[in-house]
Design a protein around this motif. Structure first.
Motif, PDB file in Angstrom:
ATOM      1  N   CYS A   7      31.311   9.654 -10.394  1.00 39.36           N
ATOM      2  CA  CYS A   7      31.924  10.418  -9.308  1.00 39.36           C
ATOM      3  C   CYS A   7      31.757  11.912  -9.579  1.00 39.36           C
ATOM      4  CB  CYS A   7      33.406  10.069  -9.191  1.00 39.36           C
ATOM      5  SG  CYS A   7      33.717   8.310  -8.884  1.00 39.36           S
ATOM      6  N   THR A  13      35.646  10.760  -6.235  1.00 35.41           N
ATOM      7  CA  THR A  13      36.682  10.048  -6.997  1.00 35.41           C
ATOM      8  C   THR A  13      37.715   9.450  -6.043  1.00 35.41           C
ATOM      9  OG1 THR A  13      36.313  11.458  -8.914  1.00 35.41           O
ATOM     10  CG2 THR A  13      38.424  10.311  -8.832  1.00 35.41           C
ATOM     11  N   GLY A  37      44.096  16.064 -16.358  1.00 35.56           N
ATOM     12  CA  GLY A  37      43.022  16.682 -15.587  1.00 35.56           C
ATOM     13  C   GLY A  37      41.805  15.791 -15.399  1.00 35.56           C
ATOM     14  N   GLY A  39      41.536  13.203 -13.467  1.00 36.40           N
ATOM     15  CA  GLY A  39      41.363  12.844 -12.060  1.00 36.40           C
ATOM     16  C   GLY A  39      42.158  11.602 -11.668  1.00 36.40           C
ATOM     17  N   LYS A  40      43.186  11.276 -12.443  1.00 37.43           N
ATOM     18  CA  LYS A  40      43.991  10.093 -12.154  1.00 37.43           C
ATOM     19  C   LYS A  40      44.714  10.238 -10.806  1.00 37.43           C
ATOM     20  CE  LYS A  40      46.251  10.510 -16.095  1.00 37.43           C
ATOM     21  NZ  LYS A  40      45.511  11.713 -16.587  1.00 37.43           N
ATOM     22  N   THR A  41      45.387  11.372 -10.637  1.00 36.02           N
ATOM     23  CA  THR A  41      46.114  11.569  -9.376  1.00 36.02           C
ATOM     24  C   THR A  41      45.130  11.643  -8.207  1.00 36.02           C
ATOM     25  OG1 THR A  41      47.889  12.710 -10.554  1.00 36.02           O
ATOM     26  CG2 THR A  41      47.782  13.040  -8.180  1.00 36.02           C
ATOM     27  N   THR A  42      43.995  12.272  -8.428  1.00 38.51           N
ATOM     28  CA  THR A  42      42.958  12.351  -7.392  1.00 38.51           C
ATOM     29  C   THR A  42      42.533  10.941  -6.967  1.00 38.51           C
ATOM     30  OG1 THR A  42      42.205  14.429  -8.358  1.00 38.51           O
ATOM     31  CG2 THR A  42      40.662  13.313  -6.884  1.00 38.51           C
ATOM     32  N   GLU A 111      49.917   6.072 -13.756  1.00 33.11           N
ATOM     33  CA  GLU A 111      49.218   7.061 -14.580  1.00 33.11           C
ATOM     34  C   GLU A 111      49.814   7.039 -15.984  1.00 33.11           C
ATOM     35  OE1 GLU A 111      48.278  10.877 -12.840  1.00 33.11           O
ATOM     36  OE2 GLU A 111      48.911  10.164 -10.882  1.00 33.11           O
ATOM     37  N   ASP A 135      31.367  18.595 -13.400  1.00 36.15           N
ATOM     38  CA  ASP A 135      32.598  17.999 -12.874  1.00 36.15           C
ATOM     39  C   ASP A 135      32.524  16.479 -12.806  1.00 36.15           C
ATOM     40  OD1 ASP A 135      34.133  20.238 -12.641  1.00 36.15           O
ATOM     41  OD2 ASP A 135      33.542  20.662 -10.567  1.00 36.15           O
TER      42      ASP A 135
HETATM   43  P1  ADP Z   1      45.189  13.847 -13.744  1.00 42.08           P
HETATM   44  O1  ADP Z   1      46.109  13.174 -12.777  1.00 42.08           O
HETATM   45  O2  ADP Z   1      44.296  12.895 -14.471  1.00 42.08           O
HETATM   46  O3  ADP Z   1      45.891  14.760 -14.684  1.00 42.08           O
HETATM   47  P2  ADP Z   1      44.282  15.319 -11.405  1.00 42.08           P
HETATM   48  O4  ADP Z   1      43.721  14.309 -10.463  1.00 42.08           O
HETATM   49  O5  ADP Z   1      45.659  15.834 -11.134  1.00 42.08           O
HETATM   50  O6  ADP Z   1      44.172  14.750 -12.912  1.00 42.08           O
HETATM   51  O7  ADP Z   1      43.346  16.601 -11.504  1.00 42.08           O
HETATM   52  C1  ADP Z   1      41.966  16.519 -11.629  1.00 42.08           C
HETATM   53  C2  ADP Z   1      41.423  17.913 -11.385  1.00 42.08           C
HETATM   54  O8  ADP Z   1      40.019  17.944 -11.630  1.00 42.08           O
HETATM   55  C3  ADP Z   1      41.625  18.369  -9.950  1.00 42.08           C
HETATM   56  O9  ADP Z   1      41.912  19.745  -9.937  1.00 42.08           O
HETATM   57  C4  ADP Z   1      40.283  18.089  -9.301  1.00 42.08           C
HETATM   58  O10 ADP Z   1      40.012  18.932  -8.202  1.00 42.08           O
HETATM   59  C5  ADP Z   1      39.338  18.392 -10.470  1.00 42.08           C
HETATM   60  N1  ADP Z   1      38.050  17.681 -10.383  1.00 42.08           N
HETATM   61  C6  ADP Z   1      36.835  18.246 -10.474  1.00 42.08           C
HETATM   62  N2  ADP Z   1      35.858  17.344 -10.369  1.00 42.08           N
HETATM   63  C7  ADP Z   1      36.458  16.151 -10.198  1.00 42.08           C
HETATM   64  C8  ADP Z   1      35.958  14.820 -10.007  1.00 42.08           C
HETATM   65  N3  ADP Z   1      34.625  14.548 -10.007  1.00 42.08           N
HETATM   66  N4  ADP Z   1      36.846  13.833  -9.865  1.00 42.08           N
HETATM   67  C9  ADP Z   1      38.180  14.103  -9.901  1.00 42.08           C
HETATM   68  N5  ADP Z   1      38.727  15.329 -10.058  1.00 42.08           N
HETATM   69  C10 ADP Z   1      37.865  16.361 -10.202  1.00 42.08           C
END
Ligand code: ADP
Ligand code: MG
Length: 159
Positions: A7, A13, A37, A39-42, A111, A135
């Motif tokens: 992704c 993602t 960071g 991307g779990k929440t994403t 998470e 990324d």
């Molecule tokens: P987590 O919940 O794992 O701590 P988040 O989903 O809150 O992570 O944050 C992931 C961060 O990384 C976001 O700011 C998102 O925009 C950034 N990001 C950059 N590239 C990606 C990608 N390919 N997939 C997911 N998030 C990404």
């Protein structure tokens, strides 16, 4: 057996999350593993979109678990979204009783689920998110339920 998708963007993602919905069923607990960071929440935002959730999905940091109502046509009525990052004891995780909650027409996504068992003995899928160069994220699905959902997961990985 494990299934993976590459992704390169946050939207990819989210799409991987949304497209996981056909691999899920009522009662499932999905554990999300990966550093801060990753991307779990994403990923959960995408999963929620795939379930027709209209509320904004953010990390339920201060509540441990949030409940979202799914849209019409979703395979379940409710998505529980937990984040164990600030959990203080395994008992606290068990108190969430996610294993019982998901029996009532729901799916749970957790998470930092590796920090404490939330649904002992429950059927789980594990989604691991690893950061690659730039990324890019590598999203891998495995766990006890993966064998049962092999056909759907194969389609997910190939999408
Ligand atoms: P987590 O919940 O794992 O701590 P988040 O989903 O809150 O992570 O944050 C992931 C961060 O990384 C976001 O700011 C998102 O925009 C950034 N990001 C950059 N590239 C990606 C990608 N390919 N997939 C997911 N998030 C990404
Ligand atoms: Mg998060």
């Amino acid at each position: 057996m494990s299934y993976a998708r590459r992704c390169p963007t946050p939207e990819e993602t989210r799409r991987a999350g949304a497209e996981l919905v056909p691999c899920l069923a009522r009662g499932d607990v999905v554990t999300l593993v990966g550093p801060l960071g990753a991307g779990k929440t994403t990923f959960v935002q995408g999963l929620a979109r795939g379930l027709g959730v209209t509320e904004r999905v953010t990390s339920p940091t201060f509540t441990l678990v949030r409940e979202h109502r799914c849209g019409p046509g979703a395979p379940v009525r409710v998505l529980h979204h937990a984040d164990l990052y600030r959990i203080e004891s395994a008992d606290e995780a068990l108190d969430l009783a996610l294993g019982e909650l998901v029996e009532e027409d729901a799916i749970a996504v957790v998470e930092w689920g590796e920090l404490a068992p939330v649904a002992p003995g429950g059927a789980t899928l594990t989604v691991t998110i690893a950061r690659g160069p730039d990324d890019v994220r590598l999203v891998t699905v495995d766990g006890p339920l993966a064998a049962v959902r092999a056909d759907a997961l194969q389609r997910w990985a190939g999408a």
